[in-house]
Design a protein around this motif. Structure first.
Motif, PDB file in Angstrom:
ATOM      1  N   VAL A  33       7.781  -1.346   1.219  1.00  0.00           N
ATOM      2  CA  VAL A  33       7.888  -2.074  -0.042  1.00  0.00           C
ATOM      3  C   VAL A  33       9.032  -3.083   0.017  1.00  0.00           C
ATOM      4  O   VAL A  33       8.882  -4.241  -0.413  1.00  0.00           O
ATOM      5  N   SER A  34      10.158  -2.676   0.558  1.00  0.00           N
ATOM      6  CA  SER A  34      11.320  -3.574   0.617  1.00  0.00           C
ATOM      7  C   SER A  34      11.029  -4.830   1.432  1.00  0.00           C
ATOM      8  O   SER A  34      11.449  -5.933   1.066  1.00  0.00           O
ATOM      9  N   GLU A  35      10.321  -4.650   2.531  1.00  0.00           N
ATOM     10  CA  GLU A  35       9.983  -5.784   3.391  1.00  0.00           C
ATOM     11  C   GLU A  35       9.122  -6.796   2.634  1.00  0.00           C
ATOM     12  O   GLU A  35       9.383  -8.005   2.648  1.00  0.00           O
ATOM     13  N   PRO A  90       7.788  13.441  -2.286  1.00  0.00           N
ATOM     14  CA  PRO A  90       9.050  12.826  -1.865  1.00  0.00           C
ATOM     15  C   PRO A  90       9.160  12.590  -0.363  1.00  0.00           C
ATOM     16  O   PRO A  90       9.916  11.724   0.067  1.00  0.00           O
ATOM     17  N   ALA A  91       8.408  13.346   0.433  1.00  0.00           N
ATOM     18  CA  ALA A  91       8.519  13.193   1.889  1.00  0.00           C
ATOM     19  C   ALA A  91       8.136  11.796   2.368  1.00  0.00           C
ATOM     20  O   ALA A  91       8.577  11.368   3.445  1.00  0.00           O
ATOM     21  N   VAL A  92       7.314  11.083   1.602  1.00  0.00           N
ATOM     22  CA  VAL A  92       6.879   9.747   2.042  1.00  0.00           C
ATOM     23  C   VAL A  92       7.711   8.629   1.423  1.00  0.00           C
ATOM     24  O   VAL A  92       7.436   7.452   1.656  1.00  0.00           O
ATOM     25  N   TRP A  93       8.717   8.979   0.613  1.00  0.00           N
ATOM     26  CA  TRP A  93       9.435   7.940  -0.104  1.00  0.00           C
ATOM     27  C   TRP A  93      10.119   6.955   0.840  1.00  0.00           C
ATOM     28  O   TRP A  93      10.014   5.728   0.664  1.00  0.00           O
ATOM     29  N   GLU A  94      10.837   7.448   1.845  1.00  0.00           N
ATOM     30  CA  GLU A  94      11.606   6.550   2.711  1.00  0.00           C
ATOM     31  C   GLU A  94      10.709   5.568   3.450  1.00  0.00           C
ATOM     32  O   GLU A  94      11.011   4.363   3.513  1.00  0.00           O
ATOM     33  N   SER A  95       9.594   6.048   4.002  1.00  0.00           N
ATOM     34  CA  SER A  95       8.682   5.139   4.712  1.00  0.00           C
ATOM     35  C   SER A  95       8.023   4.169   3.731  1.00  0.00           C
ATOM     36  O   SER A  95       7.816   2.990   4.056  1.00  0.00           O
ATOM     37  N   THR A  96       7.721   4.652   2.529  1.00  0.00           N
ATOM     38  CA  THR A  96       7.146   3.774   1.505  1.00  0.00           C
ATOM     39  C   THR A  96       8.134   2.684   1.135  1.00  0.00           C
ATOM     40  O   THR A  96       7.787   1.493   1.071  1.00  0.00           O
ATOM     41  N   TRP A  97       9.370   3.076   0.906  1.00  0.00           N
ATOM     42  CA  TRP A  97      10.376   2.105   0.470  1.00  0.00           C
ATOM     43  C   TRP A  97      10.665   1.071   1.557  1.00  0.00           C
ATOM     44  O   TRP A  97      10.904  -0.109   1.258  1.00  0.00           O
ATOM     45  N   PHE A 103       0.860  -1.190   0.000  1.00  0.00           N
ATOM     46  CA  PHE A 103       0.000   0.000   0.000  1.00  0.00           C
ATOM     47  C   PHE A 103       0.894   1.237   0.000  1.00  0.00           C
ATOM     48  O   PHE A 103       1.887   1.290   0.726  1.00  0.00           O
ATOM     49  N   THR A 104       0.541   2.215  -0.828  1.00  0.00           N
ATOM     50  CA  THR A 104       1.393   3.388  -0.989  1.00  0.00           C
ATOM     51  C   THR A 104       0.564   4.671  -0.984  1.00  0.00           C
ATOM     52  O   THR A 104      -0.614   4.667  -1.329  1.00  0.00           O
ATOM     53  N   GLY A 105       1.218   5.770  -0.613  1.00  0.00           N
ATOM     54  CA  GLY A 105       0.593   7.093  -0.676  1.00  0.00           C
ATOM     55  C   GLY A 105       1.508   8.062  -1.405  1.00  0.00           C
ATOM     56  O   GLY A 105       1.786   9.162  -0.918  1.00  0.00           O
ATOM     57  N   LEU A 106       1.977   7.659  -2.585  1.00  0.00           N
ATOM     58  CA  LEU A 106       3.019   8.412  -3.283  1.00  0.00           C
ATOM     59  C   LEU A 106       2.552   9.765  -3.792  1.00  0.00           C
ATOM     60  O   LEU A 106       3.383  10.616  -4.128  1.00  0.00           O
ATOM     61  N   HIS A 107       1.239  10.000  -3.836  1.00  0.00           N
ATOM     62  CA  HIS A 107       0.752  11.327  -4.244  1.00  0.00           C
ATOM     63  C   HIS A 107       1.141  12.395  -3.228  1.00  0.00           C
ATOM     64  O   HIS A 107       1.044  13.588  -3.515  1.00  0.00           O
ATOM     65  N   ARG A 108       1.600  11.959  -2.057  1.00  0.00           N
ATOM     66  CA  ARG A 108       1.993  12.923  -1.021  1.00  0.00           C
ATOM     67  C   ARG A 108       3.399  13.466  -1.236  1.00  0.00           C
ATOM     68  O   ARG A 108       3.845  14.348  -0.487  1.00  0.00           O
TER      69      ARG A 108
END
Length: 300
Positions: A94-96, A84-91, A77-82
């Protein structure tokens, strides 16, 4: 008997057993899901919510292999429309999931955009429409995700249009596809969600065939859907009302969808996902058996 759909690989997922969360007291235990999905005649499964199935690759491999199962994809699940600030938590998330997905021999990562309305509480979290800037963040973020996931894990991302997210209707789905690079981002077409949001799956396959990388099979009950739309019922409560129904009782007709997918002449997973959260523990297996028989009658 319908002609053989030899490019379609049918599976099912925890979702068809009423599983939406990694841990929830109303959901069936993961052992029962694996036993029953195998008993129902499916060869392929998705991992479902991360943490529902065992996350140790060796243990999970043993559990699925001894039941004759294989894994087709993981889900994030991602919230990339928010932005670059959410990239690290998203990644990190995703990595897990991608690490386990790769270890299980799967090649796909299903990416679901974040909800603008909470699917459990119905709370409005943010506007249903994105701004131009947010669309830019979303499309560029998905392209970056597609690139990074392929480089680091060898997986292809397939973005899942979903009710109560910003990628839902025909207009939004086409805008998303027209704004992203097909070399990096393709689609997981969920026939139920797309119909729920007014879309035509066969038309989408015929128009954007090269972007269809994966299928989720489900149907909606037209009468319940009409009431849901009329009264602006959030997705979670709509599912509890039974808006997602057992095929072939709803729409779209799955035979024509599968035939259109077969004409693309590429191998495609078609994973059954009948949303039933919450449901009685004895409900999923008989539906799964009947659904597998129905799909065989379609040639899949």
């Amino acid at each position: 008997m319908a002609s053989a759909l030899d490019r379609i690989r049918v599976g099912s997922a925890p979702d068809s057993w009423g599983v939406w969360f990694p841990d929830d007291p109303v959901q069936v235990p993961w052992e029962r899901f694996l036993d029953e999905v195998s008993e129902a005649g499916y060869d392929w499964i998705e991992l479902g919510p991360h943490g529902y199935l065992p996350t140790d690759p060796a243990r999970l491999t043993d559990e699925v292999t001894r039941r004759g199962l294989k894994v087709s994809a993981g889900t994030v699940f991602t919230g990339l429309h928010r932005g670059p600030a959410v990239w690290e938590s998203t990644w990190e998330h995703v990595s897990e999931v991608a690490t386990l997905t790769q270890a299980m021999g799967a090649r796909h990562l299903v990416v679901i955009p974040s909800f603008w309305r909470d699917d459990k509480t119905a709370e409005i979290l943010e506007p249903a429409e994105l701004t131009r800037e947010q669309w830019g963040h979303l499309t560029q973020g998905m392209e970056r995700l597609g690139h990074e996931v392929r480089e680091k894990f060898g997986l292809d991302i397939v973005v899942h249009p979903h009710a109560d997210t910003h990628i839902d209707t025909e207009t939004h789905v086409e805008r998303f596809l027209d704004s992203t690079d097909s070399a990096l981002v393709n689609l997981c077409l969920d026939t139920g969600h797309y119909a729920y949001c007014g879309g035509d799956s066969v038309k989408l396959i015929e128009t954007y065939g090269e972007r269809i990388g994966y299928l989720h099979l489900k149907q909606v009950d037209p009468e319940i859907l009409a009431d849901v739309v009329k009264n602006e019922v959030p997705f979670g409560p709509a599912v509890a009302r039974g808006v997602m129904c057992e095929p072939p009782a709803g729409v779209p007709e799955l035979g024509p969808v599968l035939e259109a997918a077969q004409r693309l002449d590429v191998d495609l997973f078609a994973i059954v996902e009948q949303d039933m959260y919450p449901c009685e523990p004895d409900k999923p297996l008989p539906i799964a058996v009947r659904t597998r028989a129905f799909l065989r009658s379609c040639g899949a």
